[in-house]
Design a protein around this motif. Structure first.
Motif, PDB file in Angstrom:
ATOM      1  N   PRO A 209      34.141  10.708  46.997  1.00 51.51           N
ATOM      2  CA  PRO A 209      33.646  12.180  46.953  1.00 51.51           C
ATOM      3  C   PRO A 209      34.845  13.221  46.561  1.00 51.51           C
ATOM      4  CG  PRO A 209      34.203  11.190  49.125  1.00 51.51           C
ATOM      5  CD  PRO A 209      34.092  10.378  48.176  1.00 51.51           C
ATOM      6  N   VAL A 210      34.747  14.177  46.336  1.00 54.54           N
ATOM      7  CA  VAL A 210      35.524  15.439  46.031  1.00 54.54           C
ATOM      8  C   VAL A 210      35.138  16.680  46.904  1.00 54.54           C
ATOM      9  CG1 VAL A 210      36.468  16.893  44.310  1.00 54.54           C
ATOM     10  CG2 VAL A 210      35.981  14.626  43.587  1.00 54.54           C
ATOM     11  N   ASP A 211      36.253  17.179  47.390  1.00 52.64           N
ATOM     12  CA  ASP A 211      36.190  18.345  48.093  1.00 52.64           C
ATOM     13  C   ASP A 211      37.524  19.172  48.148  1.00 52.64           C
ATOM     14  OD1 ASP A 211      35.745  20.398  49.932  1.00 52.64           O
ATOM     15  OD2 ASP A 211      34.986  19.479  51.507  1.00 52.64           O
ATOM     16  N   THR A 212      37.586  20.049  47.141  1.00 51.92           N
ATOM     17  CA  THR A 212      38.811  20.563  46.886  1.00 51.92           C
ATOM     18  C   THR A 212      38.798  22.281  47.205  1.00 51.92           C
ATOM     19  OG1 THR A 212      39.164  19.123  45.053  1.00 51.92           O
ATOM     20  CG2 THR A 212      40.516  21.027  45.188  1.00 51.92           C
ATOM     21  N   ARG A 213      39.759  22.579  47.739  1.00 48.38           N
ATOM     22  CA  ARG A 213      39.923  24.140  48.074  1.00 48.38           C
ATOM     23  C   ARG A 213      41.208  24.577  47.353  1.00 48.38           C
ATOM     24  NH1 ARG A 213      36.742  25.419  53.070  1.00 48.38           N
ATOM     25  NH2 ARG A 213      35.913  23.437  53.872  1.00 48.38           N
ATOM     26  N   GLY A 214      41.135  25.837  46.963  1.00 52.22           N
ATOM     27  CA  GLY A 214      42.217  26.353  46.340  1.00 52.22           C
ATOM     28  C   GLY A 214      42.157  27.721  45.952  1.00 52.22           C
ATOM     29  N   GLU A 215      43.193  28.195  45.295  1.00 50.42           N
ATOM     30  CA  GLU A 215      43.255  29.908  44.666  1.00 50.42           C
ATOM     31  C   GLU A 215      43.690  29.556  43.175  1.00 50.42           C
ATOM     32  OE1 GLU A 215      46.740  32.245  45.461  1.00 50.42           O
ATOM     33  OE2 GLU A 215      46.505  31.193  47.558  1.00 50.42           O
ATOM     34  N   ARG A 216      43.190  30.424  42.271  1.00 49.74           N
ATOM     35  CA  ARG A 216      43.639  30.403  40.972  1.00 49.74           C
ATOM     36  C   ARG A 216      43.424  31.810  40.651  1.00 49.74           C
ATOM     37  NH1 ARG A 216      39.272  26.348  39.814  1.00 49.74           N
ATOM     38  NH2 ARG A 216      37.349  27.271  40.315  1.00 49.74           N
ATOM     39  N   PRO A 217      44.479  32.144  39.644  1.00 48.88           N
ATOM     40  CA  PRO A 217      44.732  33.436  38.787  1.00 48.88           C
ATOM     41  C   PRO A 217      43.754  33.559  37.702  1.00 48.88           C
ATOM     42  CG  PRO A 217      46.487  32.266  38.142  1.00 48.88           C
ATOM     43  CD  PRO A 217      45.567  31.398  39.160  1.00 48.88           C
ATOM     44  N   LEU A 218      42.923  34.553  37.406  1.00 48.43           N
ATOM     45  CA  LEU A 218      42.174  34.862  36.196  1.00 48.43           C
ATOM     46  C   LEU A 218      42.288  35.857  35.775  1.00 48.43           C
ATOM     47  CD1 LEU A 218      38.870  33.737  38.002  1.00 48.43           C
ATOM     48  CD2 LEU A 218      39.981  32.330  36.364  1.00 48.43           C
ATOM     49  N   LEU A 219      42.046  35.999  34.473  1.00 50.93           N
ATOM     50  CA  LEU A 219      42.356  37.462  33.593  1.00 50.93           C
ATOM     51  C   LEU A 219      40.945  37.586  32.749  1.00 50.93           C
ATOM     52  CD1 LEU A 219      44.012  39.641  32.748  1.00 50.93           C
ATOM     53  CD2 LEU A 219      44.966  38.225  30.686  1.00 50.93           C
ATOM     54  N   LEU A 220      40.503  38.593  32.686  1.00 51.64           N
ATOM     55  CA  LEU A 220      39.162  39.251  32.098  1.00 51.64           C
ATOM     56  C   LEU A 220      39.959  40.413  31.324  1.00 51.64           C
ATOM     57  CD1 LEU A 220      38.299  38.561  35.133  1.00 51.64           C
ATOM     58  CD2 LEU A 220      36.068  39.080  34.129  1.00 51.64           C
ATOM     59  N   VAL A 221      39.420  40.485  29.945  1.00 46.04           N
ATOM     60  CA  VAL A 221      39.516  41.643  28.980  1.00 46.04           C
ATOM     61  C   VAL A 221      38.264  42.147  28.647  1.00 46.04           C
ATOM     62  CG1 VAL A 221      41.712  40.489  28.138  1.00 46.04           C
ATOM     63  CG2 VAL A 221      39.561  39.913  26.922  1.00 46.04           C
ATOM     64  N   ARG A 222      38.506  43.271  28.527  1.00 40.73           N
ATOM     65  CA  ARG A 222      37.222  44.290  28.096  1.00 40.73           C
ATOM     66  C   ARG A 222      36.878  44.201  26.688  1.00 40.73           C
ATOM     67  NH1 ARG A 222      36.159  49.813  27.187  1.00 40.73           N
ATOM     68  NH2 ARG A 222      38.198  50.196  27.146  1.00 40.73           N
ATOM     69  N   GLU A 223      35.796  43.819  26.323  1.00 39.15           N
ATOM     70  CA  GLU A 223      34.944  43.927  25.025  1.00 39.15           C
ATOM     71  C   GLU A 223      33.898  44.639  24.893  1.00 39.15           C
ATOM     72  OE1 GLU A 223      35.913  42.446  22.301  1.00 39.15           O
ATOM     73  OE2 GLU A 223      37.926  41.542  23.217  1.00 39.15           O
ATOM     74  N   GLY A 224      33.967  46.031  24.931  1.00 37.21           N
ATOM     75  CA  GLY A 224      32.767  46.740  24.703  1.00 37.21           C
ATOM     76  C   GLY A 224      32.390  47.207  26.255  1.00 37.21           C
ATOM     77  N   ASP A 225      31.306  46.975  26.782  1.00 39.16           N
ATOM     78  CA  ASP A 225      30.898  47.069  28.117  1.00 39.16           C
ATOM     79  C   ASP A 225      30.734  45.878  28.747  1.00 39.16           C
ATOM     80  OD1 ASP A 225      30.226  49.730  27.603  1.00 39.16           O
ATOM     81  OD2 ASP A 225      28.115  49.251  27.027  1.00 39.16           O
ATOM     82  N   GLN A 226      31.450  44.865  28.388  1.00 38.42           N
ATOM     83  CA  GLN A 226      31.535  43.780  29.169  1.00 38.42           C
ATOM     84  C   GLN A 226      32.895  43.347  29.328  1.00 38.42           C
ATOM     85  OE1 GLN A 226      29.769  40.289  27.443  1.00 38.42           O
ATOM     86  NE2 GLN A 226      30.389  40.704  25.249  1.00 38.42           N
ATOM     87  N   PHE A 227      33.027  42.241  30.159  1.00 43.47           N
ATOM     88  CA  PHE A 227      34.270  41.441  30.337  1.00 43.47           C
ATOM     89  C   PHE A 227      34.464  39.872  29.900  1.00 43.47           C
ATOM     90  CE2 PHE A 227      35.323  45.402  32.743  1.00 43.47           C
ATOM     91  CZ  PHE A 227      36.651  45.418  32.493  1.00 43.47           C
TER      92      PHE A 227
END
Length: 234
Positions: A209-227
């Motif tokens: 079984p897998v049970d993983t907890r953690g944190e990660r960085p994410l980057l979103l860029v704007r394209e018009g009205d969405q990311f």
């Protein structure tokens, strides 16, 4: 007899005062807009929204983003030459939740307004950039959890799949897959959003079984009205 006439006169004055008060209550925001200009009315609209429990609908999410704290500062307003539309630029300090996921953000927000029936109203949302970023984050979580690699690819920014293929390869082998997000802490910039995600992945591999907890960085860029996600989805 004289006294009865006086009382009648006073009663008439009272009724007139109540009528004027009712008219002012109904026309108050319009009179403010006429007296102080659209900038004051738009700033007032944003400041009046600063309370707990503001509900912001998020496209594609099962429920709204609900505030525990919503505060605008450094508000400036740009009104179009035709006087029918405007944009409010502000810094936004927000704390709230999307279902069980804590959402906290600070940074730049731009709120388009339109004038309808003599009043200035937000075009779509009191925090459209925040809502668009949360919509992208929730769509990514749902695509990973429900096994939707095509939907995952559509969230990648221009110039490649944003790591969508590799991201799917990491979670695809899991049966009984479940991805939950405890929190998204985001910083809204002019054309991008930096996010720290606190997550939990559960499921079964053939051997364990897998049970993983953690944190990660994410980057979103704007394209018009969405990311969209760049350079990767993980």
């Amino acid at each position: 007899m004289r006294r009865l006439e006086d009382w009648g006169r006073l009663g008439g004055i009272g009724i007139a005062v109540l009528a004027v008060a009712g008219v002012l209550a109904f026309l108050g925001p319009r009179l403010l807009g006429l007296a102080a200009g659209p900038e004051a009315e738009i700033v007032t609209t944003l400041k009046e929204a600063e309370h707990d429990g503001v509900s912001l609908p998020v496209p594609g999410a099962p429920g709204p983003l609900v505030s525990r704290k919503l505060q605008y500062a450094r508000i400036t307003v740009s009104v179009a030459p035709d006087g029918r539309s405007a944009e409010a630029f502000a810094t936004l300090d927000f704390e709230g939740a999307l279902g069980a996921t804590t959402v906290s953000t600070a940074g730049v927000e731009v709120v388009p307004f339109t004038r309808e029936s003599g009043r200035w109203r937000p075009v779509s949302s009191l925090a459209p950039r925040l809502v668009a970023a949360v919509a992208a984050l929730e769509a990514r979580r749902r695509a990973l959890a429900e096994g939707l690699p095509d939907a995952l690819s559509r969230l990648a920014g221009p110039g490649g799949d944003g790591g969508a293929g590799r991201t799917w390869e990491e979670v695809a082998p899991l049966s009984k897959r479940r991805l939950t997000v405890q929190a998204w802490y985001a910083r809204l910039e002019r054309d991008e959003v930096t996010v720290t995600e606190y997550y939990r992945v559960e499921g079964d591999l053939p051997a364990r079984p897998v049970d993983t907890r953690g944190e990660r960085p994410l980057l979103l860029v704007r394209e018009g009205d969405q990311f969209l996600f760049s350079p990767g989805l993980m």
